[in-house]
Design a protein around this motif. Structure first.
Motif, PDB file in Angstrom:
ATOM      1  N   SER A   3       0.173  38.073  -3.550  1.00 36.72           N
ATOM      2  CA  SER A   3       1.628  37.969  -3.472  1.00 36.72           C
ATOM      3  C   SER A   3       2.268  37.763  -4.852  1.00 36.72           C
ATOM      4  O   SER A   3       3.469  37.809  -4.975  1.00 36.72           O
ATOM      5  CB  SER A   3       2.037  36.842  -2.524  1.00 36.72           C
ATOM      6  OG  SER A   3       1.555  35.610  -2.997  1.00 36.72           O
ATOM      7  N   ASN A   8       5.551  44.588  -2.454  1.00 40.38           N
ATOM      8  CA  ASN A   8       5.714  43.937  -1.158  1.00 40.38           C
ATOM      9  C   ASN A   8       4.550  44.379  -0.281  1.00 40.38           C
ATOM     10  O   ASN A   8       4.486  45.517   0.147  1.00 40.38           O
ATOM     11  CB  ASN A   8       7.057  44.325  -0.532  1.00 40.38           C
ATOM     12  CG  ASN A   8       7.293  43.620   0.776  1.00 40.38           C
ATOM     13  OD1 ASN A   8       6.676  42.587   1.063  1.00 40.38           O
ATOM     14  ND2 ASN A   8       8.171  44.166   1.581  1.00 40.38           N
ATOM     15  N   ASP A  10       2.323  44.522   3.011  1.00 43.87           N
ATOM     16  CA  ASP A  10       2.451  44.345   4.455  1.00 43.87           C
ATOM     17  C   ASP A  10       1.495  45.304   5.160  1.00 43.87           C
ATOM     18  O   ASP A  10       0.607  45.879   4.528  1.00 43.87           O
ATOM     19  CB  ASP A  10       3.898  44.541   4.910  1.00 43.87           C
ATOM     20  CG  ASP A  10       4.469  45.911   4.578  1.00 43.87           C
ATOM     21  OD1 ASP A  10       3.695  46.883   4.392  1.00 43.87           O
ATOM     22  OD2 ASP A  10       5.703  46.038   4.506  1.00 43.87           O
ATOM     23  N   CYS A  57      -0.796  38.579   1.463  1.00 45.61           N
ATOM     24  CA  CYS A  57       0.634  38.842   1.288  1.00 45.61           C
ATOM     25  C   CYS A  57       1.468  37.616   0.965  1.00 45.61           C
ATOM     26  O   CYS A  57       2.638  37.736   0.635  1.00 45.61           O
ATOM     27  CB  CYS A  57       1.187  39.520   2.534  1.00 45.61           C
ATOM     28  SG  CYS A  57       1.252  38.442   3.990  1.00 45.61           S
ATOM     29  N   CYS A 105       0.766  41.223   7.163  1.00 51.86           N
ATOM     30  CA  CYS A 105      -0.034  42.248   6.486  1.00 51.86           C
ATOM     31  C   CYS A 105      -1.245  42.716   7.288  1.00 51.86           C
ATOM     32  O   CYS A 105      -1.904  43.666   6.896  1.00 51.86           O
ATOM     33  CB  CYS A 105      -0.484  41.764   5.113  1.00 51.86           C
ATOM     34  SG  CYS A 105      -1.766  40.494   5.132  1.00 51.86           S
TER      35      CYS A 105
END
Length: 139
Positions: A3, A8, A10, A57, A105
């Protein structure tokens, strides 16, 4: 932690990106449904105040006040943060278990077991790989 990247992360993140941002061990557990050896995880016996986030994530999954010593060799929690964890039937290894994954994620966390008689509010044991988690201490 993945992270910390500018991406981003996911469920739509391609596998080649996961390989770039995760360590070899994190990738093997989070993306390939591996398991670290019992008693080897860094969070097994940690009971500090804070939150446990997904190592993939960064989503917050568990609060420290739901962590307990189950004696199983992995971090154990009796409840997740509502909506943070998905459950799936896992029939591998000739038995029926419930796999738990990060709802953001899809990273593999471990398994949840019910009805084992622990004196917790839910009588559930979320048996989670330490490498699936990153602990954030409360200030």
């Amino acid at each position: 932690m993945a992270s910390n990247t500018d991406v981003n992360l996911d469920k739509s993140t391609p596998e080649n990106k996961w390989k770039e941002v995760l360590s070899t061990e994190e990738y093997q557990i989070l993306r390939q449904k591996g398991t670290e050896p019992a008693g080897t995880g860094q969070y097994n016996k940690i009971y500090k105040d804070g939150e446990y986030n997904c190592a993939g994530c960064g989503a917050t999954l568990y609060k420290s006040d739901t962590k307990f010593d189950s004696g199983c060799g992995w971090p154990a929690f009796y409840a997740e943060i509502p909506g943070a964890v998905d459950r799936h039937v896992d029939s591998s290894f000739g038995m029926k278990r419930t796999e738990i994954t990060c709802s953001k994620c899809g990273g593999h966390l471990g398994h949840v077991f019910e009805g084992e008689g622990f004196k917790t509010p839910t009588d559930e044991r979320h048996c989670v790989n330490s490498r699936s988690l990153k602990f954030q201490a409360k200030n």
